[in-house]
Motif scaffolding. Structure first.
Motif, PDB file in Angstrom:
ATOM      1  N   ASP A   4     -45.259  -3.251   2.906  1.00 25.40           N
ATOM      2  CA  ASP A   4     -45.188  -4.659   3.312  1.00 25.40           C
ATOM      3  C   ASP A   4     -44.189  -5.420   2.472  1.00 25.40           C
ATOM      4  O   ASP A   4     -43.405  -6.229   2.973  1.00 25.40           O
ATOM      5  N   GLU A   8     -40.762  -7.149   3.668  1.00 26.37           N
ATOM      6  CA  GLU A   8     -40.518  -8.550   3.365  1.00 26.37           C
ATOM      7  C   GLU A   8     -39.139  -8.730   2.700  1.00 26.37           C
ATOM      8  O   GLU A   8     -38.400  -9.662   3.025  1.00 26.37           O
ATOM      9  N   ARG A  12     -36.213 -10.973   4.354  1.00 27.77           N
ATOM     10  CA  ARG A  12     -35.612 -12.096   3.654  1.00 27.77           C
ATOM     11  C   ARG A  12     -34.101 -11.944   3.515  1.00 27.77           C
ATOM     12  O   ARG A  12     -33.379 -12.925   3.420  1.00 27.77           O
TER      13      ARG A  12
END
Ligand SMILES: [Zn+2]
Ligand SMILES: [Zn+2]
Ligand SMILES: [Zn+2]
Length: 142
Positions: A4, A8, A12
């Protein structure tokens, strides 16, 4: 780092979380130092198929997105790092070829002096120092 967290990071940076990018990012984070050949080997050991050109392209994309950095430790392909690795400077022994490192903060005064004298800003993560390691000290005649 969890899947995860890796996802992420990619999100980003504006990159799609493809399975290849996830795998490469995970391996660089785990191994800390990886060149493109080491990367394909680690992928193989993890049971994933990753050919050299895909590995190379993926590293380039992650590098461009600022998710990994690299330094040139020898004549071969560059060595990649997780971007959150403690900033360090690589010490390459010209006698035995071993690679050590020193925390960047130890070298900062010297880099500041360079910057003050010349206005030049050195790229810490990219920097490699060549010399003679402790083990070779005293036996190295070159
Ligand atoms: Zn390193
Ligand atoms: Zn470079
Ligand atoms: Zn040495």
């Amino acid at each position: 780092m969890t899947q995860d967290a890796l996802r992420e990071q990619l999100r980003r940076a504006g990159l799609r979380a493809t399975s290849q990018r996830l795998l490469v990012l995970e391996l660089v984070n785990r191994e800390r130092h990886l060149n493109v050949e080491g990367l394909t080997r680690s992928a193989q050991e993890a049971g994933a198929a990753l050919d050299l050109s895909t590995a190379y392209r993926t590293l380039e994309a992650l590098n461009e997105a600022g998710l990994v950095t690299h330094a040139h430790l020898g004549a071969g392909p560059p060595t990649y790092h997780a971007v959150d690795a403690v900033p360090h400077i690589h010490l390459v022994c010209r006698s035995c070829g071993s690679i050590g490192s020193v925390a960047a903060e130890k070298v900062e005064p010297a880099l500041k002096a360079v910057s003050t004298a010349t206005g030049f800003t050195a790229d810490l993560r990219h920097l490699v120092m060549h010399g003679v390691c402790t083990a070779c000290n005293g036996t190295d005649q070159s």
